[in-house]
Motif scaffolding. Structure first.
Motif, PDB file in Angstrom:
ATOM      1  N   THR A  63       0.822  -1.206   0.000  1.00 12.45           N
ATOM      2  CA  THR A  63       0.000   0.000   0.000  1.00 12.45           C
ATOM      3  C   THR A  63       0.859   1.261   0.000  1.00 12.45           C
ATOM      4  O   THR A  63       0.602   2.180  -0.764  1.00 12.45           O
ATOM      5  CB  THR A  63      -0.937   0.027   1.226  1.00 12.45           C
ATOM      6  N   ASN A  64       1.900   1.308   0.831  1.00 16.61           N
ATOM      7  CA  ASN A  64       2.643   2.559   0.981  1.00 16.61           C
ATOM      8  C   ASN A  64       4.004   2.590   0.278  1.00 16.61           C
ATOM      9  O   ASN A  64       4.538   3.655   0.037  1.00 16.61           O
ATOM     10  CB  ASN A  64       2.850   2.862   2.471  1.00 16.61           C
ATOM     11  N   SER A 103       5.052   0.770  -2.715  1.00 20.73           N
ATOM     12  CA  SER A 103       4.889  -0.180  -3.821  1.00 20.73           C
ATOM     13  C   SER A 103       6.115  -0.224  -4.732  1.00 20.73           C
ATOM     14  O   SER A 103       6.434  -1.264  -5.293  1.00 20.73           O
ATOM     15  CB  SER A 103       3.631   0.156  -4.615  1.00 20.73           C
ATOM     16  N   THR A 128       4.953   4.654  -2.794  1.00 17.36           N
ATOM     17  CA  THR A 128       3.916   4.440  -3.798  1.00 17.36           C
ATOM     18  C   THR A 128       3.657   5.753  -4.536  1.00 17.36           C
ATOM     19  O   THR A 128       3.303   6.745  -3.908  1.00 17.36           O
ATOM     20  CB  THR A 128       2.613   3.990  -3.107  1.00 17.36           C
ATOM     21  N   PRO A 129       3.845   5.760  -5.865  1.00 17.08           N
ATOM     22  CA  PRO A 129       3.754   7.041  -6.592  1.00 17.08           C
ATOM     23  C   PRO A 129       2.375   7.703  -6.498  1.00 17.08           C
ATOM     24  O   PRO A 129       2.287   8.926  -6.483  1.00 17.08           O
ATOM     25  CB  PRO A 129       4.063   6.650  -8.033  1.00 17.08           C
ATOM     26  N   SER A 130       1.323   6.909  -6.423  1.00 20.04           N
ATOM     27  CA  SER A 130      -0.016   7.495  -6.471  1.00 20.04           C
ATOM     28  C   SER A 130      -0.496   7.997  -5.109  1.00 20.04           C
ATOM     29  O   SER A 130      -1.615   8.494  -4.984  1.00 20.04           O
ATOM     30  CB  SER A 130      -1.010   6.446  -6.986  1.00 20.04           C
ATOM     31  N   LEU A 131       0.383   7.873  -4.097  1.00 16.61           N
ATOM     32  CA  LEU A 131      -0.050   8.174  -2.735  1.00 16.61           C
ATOM     33  C   LEU A 131      -0.110   9.678  -2.489  1.00 16.61           C
ATOM     34  O   LEU A 131       0.795  10.404  -2.855  1.00 16.61           O
ATOM     35  CB  LEU A 131       0.967   7.554  -1.778  1.00 16.61           C
TER      36      LEU A 131
END
Lengths: 473, 333
Positions: A80-81, A83, A397-400
């Motif tokens: 989750t964090n 990736s 994670t890039p989208s976080l």
């Protein structure tokens, strides 16, 4: 102020790991202690060891149950964090985590049930064997986790192809440079945790005059153990530090609050590190102390934080003070173990109220020391997630977004707060109930079957409400 | 190693692990979902006692699946989890709450209602989040250069809400058929009465999802309506199971109703897999794209091939030991 997903993710991981880690670190030590008790029972036939074993098994069951429930989160955190880290390092991390699950399963499936529920169904020898296997199992679980963590600190046995880590030697990767030190340090920490909890609880009973004979024995044998283990831990910790000096010198520089690479470096007892100044504002230290400890030579050169850019430096404050908390508590543990030896003369060790009260308080010390130690090793490697290979910024994670992490961080805090309060409250009830009566006609019906760990503790969570039938418990 | 397609073996293992988890944790989550509607506290005791010996073994499959996924298909792991970030959190929080509630409900009286609520709420949230994962999975993920690039709430769409509620209904059905099998008297009568209602819910969701899915993805459309019409066999079998459950429940054939519910899940699951095969992160990545290094897959395979048969044996044994009906008043102290 913008929320930083990296900082928040690190906080989240630190929170979840620290919260989870206090349970296994306790159960690892306690499992060994229970195995010792059951072993003593088998070899001497003295019922008192079995009664103590039963009591501590109940405590073990509750703590183990809490550890299992809080541990589910761990298997998902990397994805989750972190990736990008998960993707880069999966070829090594994935098998390690899976083997941990597999060995933990073995332990649960095979022997935990016998330890928790088999007391009157198998012979004492078989029961002892199950206790021993549970203890071994907890160490095997710790083995995989520490191999993984150590590899992230001192990676070895791998090569990078197209940005992905490929394992070239499993042996080199698992038994990497810092693994033996970290594993030994952690194993001793687990023994110390179990030991100080046992002495603290025994002291509590002695102060109240409950089951005095049994708890005297428990206190005495554990104090002998601590007298040996606490100084040993100081020695192993020192060796671990030398290993860190070799492989992660900047972590040592942060631990020592040492900004400049030089000789005759003092051992700082107190300091106010200042990142902007790149120096300490106040220093109180022992001259040549750090050089002496780290190089075994007062003129030895100790690396300083000036060797790297300011942006690459670990957070000195946290590392410096966490390290001192850990060491101070370690010294306090040695002091109590030695005091126990001194007080043995004339049996004062069982009567001295200040000592028993002190031991009660000390039962929390190893937990604080363990968390502080992990903070040292984890913040000290900053900014690296895999030391020298992958930093936090590239691992996230890039989208976080910061908001997402904050939301889940607060969520985890809330969830864990509820279960922690309920768990500790219940644990206190189990301890307060004390040793069972000394008879072996413990009732067993066909429904008292191996099940969830915590069902081994038959202690009500709260008091009965009057309008409820008492038989439905 | 060249002789075997390791990735294919791993795909089968992970797919097997997922369905094992769904079937096994499904009925105990389902009992949690039905919990608030139970006729009385006795029924709740029976419900919990019917799964108490096995539920945490059921969750082993989830942890094993999570760990196996990062070992064998790290790309799936590192796209799926960020994409489902909030959903994963909700699922874990739900599972933790119900796990603790399981332990403490047995030991409490005054605070029992709180643990009942935690068990029911945790089960519902976990089941809904898992169902939403299925929906989000069917819809596909926004990716670029092997990382997830979408937003935090992309997974929460009308479609995934329906699949989420669908799985809640499905798990509740599993829980109800399990409870009929494991109980007697007024508890069983209550559970039997629930089954037709739950079947209606399941069939409605099943129909909506089946009609909707081909519209979402042209690939599925093509596969369903052009060159692989044998696929229709799977939903047909699932529907046959639904009818069978209704009939078996009416006739009081308890084991048959439960087994057919398992069958309904298995055929639906296979239908989903076949529709997407071999894409593991639709619409961009196949299972071979997502695989870890062969050395890692092989190293892991040794351990898993060794342990999975033991887990299966142990699981079968514990269900055997705890076979039979749970009566009111049975249970834990």
């Amino acid at each position: 102020m913008a929320l930083d997903p990296i900082l928040l993710s690190r906080l989240q991981f630190a929170f979840v790991v620290s919260f989870h880690a206090i349970f296994p670190v306790f159960t690892i030590g306690l499992a060994s202690y229970i195995a010792v008790l059951q072993g003593l029972y088998v070899s001497t036939g003295n019922r008192v060891w079995d009664r103590l074993g039963l009591f501590w098994t109940k405590v073990f069951a509750v703590v183990f149950g809490m550890g299992v429930v809080s541990g589910i989160v761990m298997a998902f955190q990397f994805g989750t964090n972190w990736s990008n880290f998960a993707q880069m390092a999966a070829n090594f991390i994935g098998p390690m985590l899976s083997y941990e699950v597999v060995t933990a399963f073995f332990l649960e499936a095979g022997f935990l049930g016998v330890l928790l529920f088999g007391r009157h169904r198998v012979s004492p020898a078989v029961h002892f064997f199950a206790a021993l296997m549970v203890a071994v199992g907890t160490f095997i679980s710790a083995f995989w986790i520490l191999a993984t963590n150590s590899w992230m600190q001192t990676p070895d046995g791998y090569e990078i192809r197209e940005g992905v880590i490929h394992v070239t030697s499993w042996v080199d990767a698992i038994f990497n440079a810092s693994f033996p030190y970290r594993f030994t340090h952690m194993a001793l920490a687990a023994f110390l945790t179990g030991g100080f909890v046992v002495t603290g609880v025994s002291a509590w009973f002695l102060l109240r005059g409950r089951d005095v004979d049994a708890h005297k024995r428990a206190l005495s044998m554990t104090l002998w153990l601590l007298l040996f283990l606490a100084p040993l831990q100081a020695f192993v910790g020192d060796e671990h530090g030398l290993n860190t000096l070799e492989h992660q010198p900047m972590k040592i520089a942060a631990m020592e609050g040492n900004w400049e690479t030089e000789s005759n470096v003092p051992l700082l007892l107190f300091a106010l590190p200042d990142r902007d100044l790149q120096a300490n504002r106040v220093e109180i230290g022992i001259p040549n102390g750090a050089s002496l400890i780290l190089r075994h030579d007062p003129d030895g050169v100790v690396p300083g934080l000036d060797q790297i850019d300011r942006a690459q430096q670990p957070p000195v404050w946290i590392t410096f003070y966490s390290f001192r908390v850990m060491v101070a508590l370690g010294l306090l543990m040695i002091a109590f173990a030695v005091a126990g030896l001194v007080l043995r003369k004339g049996g004062r060790v069982y009567r001295s109220r200040w000592f028993l009260r002190g031991l009660q308080g000390m039962s929390l010390a190893p937990f604080v020391a363990v968390v502080a130690g992990w903070v040292v090793t984890e913040t000290g490697r900053s900014p690296w997630l895999i030391y020298g290979v992958l930093d936090y910024a590239d691992a996230i994670t890039p989208s976080l977004s910061g908001g997402m992490v904050l939301f889940t961080l607060l969520g985890y805090i809330a969830v864990y707060a509820v279960i922690f309060i309920a768990g500790v409250y219940y644990l206190c009830k189990v301890i307060n109930q004390g040793l069972d009566e000394d008879d072996d006609t413990e009732e067993l019906d066909s429904h008292d079957r191996p099940a969830r760990p915590m069902s081994a503790a038959h202690v009500p969570f709260d008091d009965a409400r009057d309008d409820r039938a008492p038989n439905r418990s | 190693m060249e002789m075997f397609d390791l990735s294919l073996i791993w795909a089968v293992i992970i797919a097997f692990g997922v369905i094992m988890y769904v079937l096994m944790d499904g009925f105990d989550l389902g009992l949690g979902i039905l919990f608030p509607f139970a006729p009385d506290e006795d029924a709740r005791d029976v419900m919990m006692n019917s799964v108490a010996p096995v539920w945490d073994g059921n969750e082993t499959w989830l942890v094993l699946g999570g760990a196996g996924l990062i070992g064998a298909f790290p790309l799936v792991y590192s796209i799926l989890l960020p994409a489902m970030y909030i959903g994963v959190f909700l699922m874990l929080a739900g599972l933790i709450f119900r796990g603790v509630a399981f332990e403490f409900r047995f030991k409490s009286r005054r605070t029992r209602n709180w643990w009942n609520a935690a068990f029911a709420g945790g089960s519902f949230v976990a089941a809904f989040a898992q169902g939403a994962v299925v929906g989000a999975y069917i819809e596909g993920f926004e990716t670029a250069d092997r990382v997830f690039t979408g937003g935090a709430l992309d997974w929460l769409t009308p479609f995934s809400v329906i699949t989420g509620l669908g799985l809640v209904a499905g798990y509740a059905l599993l829980g109800a058929t399990w409870l009929v099998l494991k109980s007697e008297g007024h508890v069983r009568d209550w559970a039997r009465g629930l089954i037709p209602k739950l079947l209606v819910g399941v069939v409605v969701v099943f129909a909506v999802v089946s009609l909707w899915t081909p519209w979402i993805d042209p690939g599925v459309w093509e596969r369903w309506f052009d060159h692989m019409q044998v696929i229709w066999l799977l939903p047909a079998l699932a529907l046959a199971c639904v009818i069978g459950i209704y009939a078996a429940n009416r006739k009081g054939r308890e084991l048959m109703a439960f087994l057919l519910t398992l069958g309904m899940f298995i055929f639906t699951y296979l239908g989903l897999l076949v529709s997407r095969w071999p894409y593991v992160i639709p619409p961009d990545y196949t299972l071979w794209d997502a695989a870890s290094a062969p050395e890692s897959q092989f190293f892991l395979l040794i351990g898993v091939l060794f342990v999975v048969p033991i887990i299966l044996t142990y699981t079968a044994w514990s269900y055997w030991v705890f076979r039979g009906k749970v009566r009111v008043g049975d249970g834990y102290h």
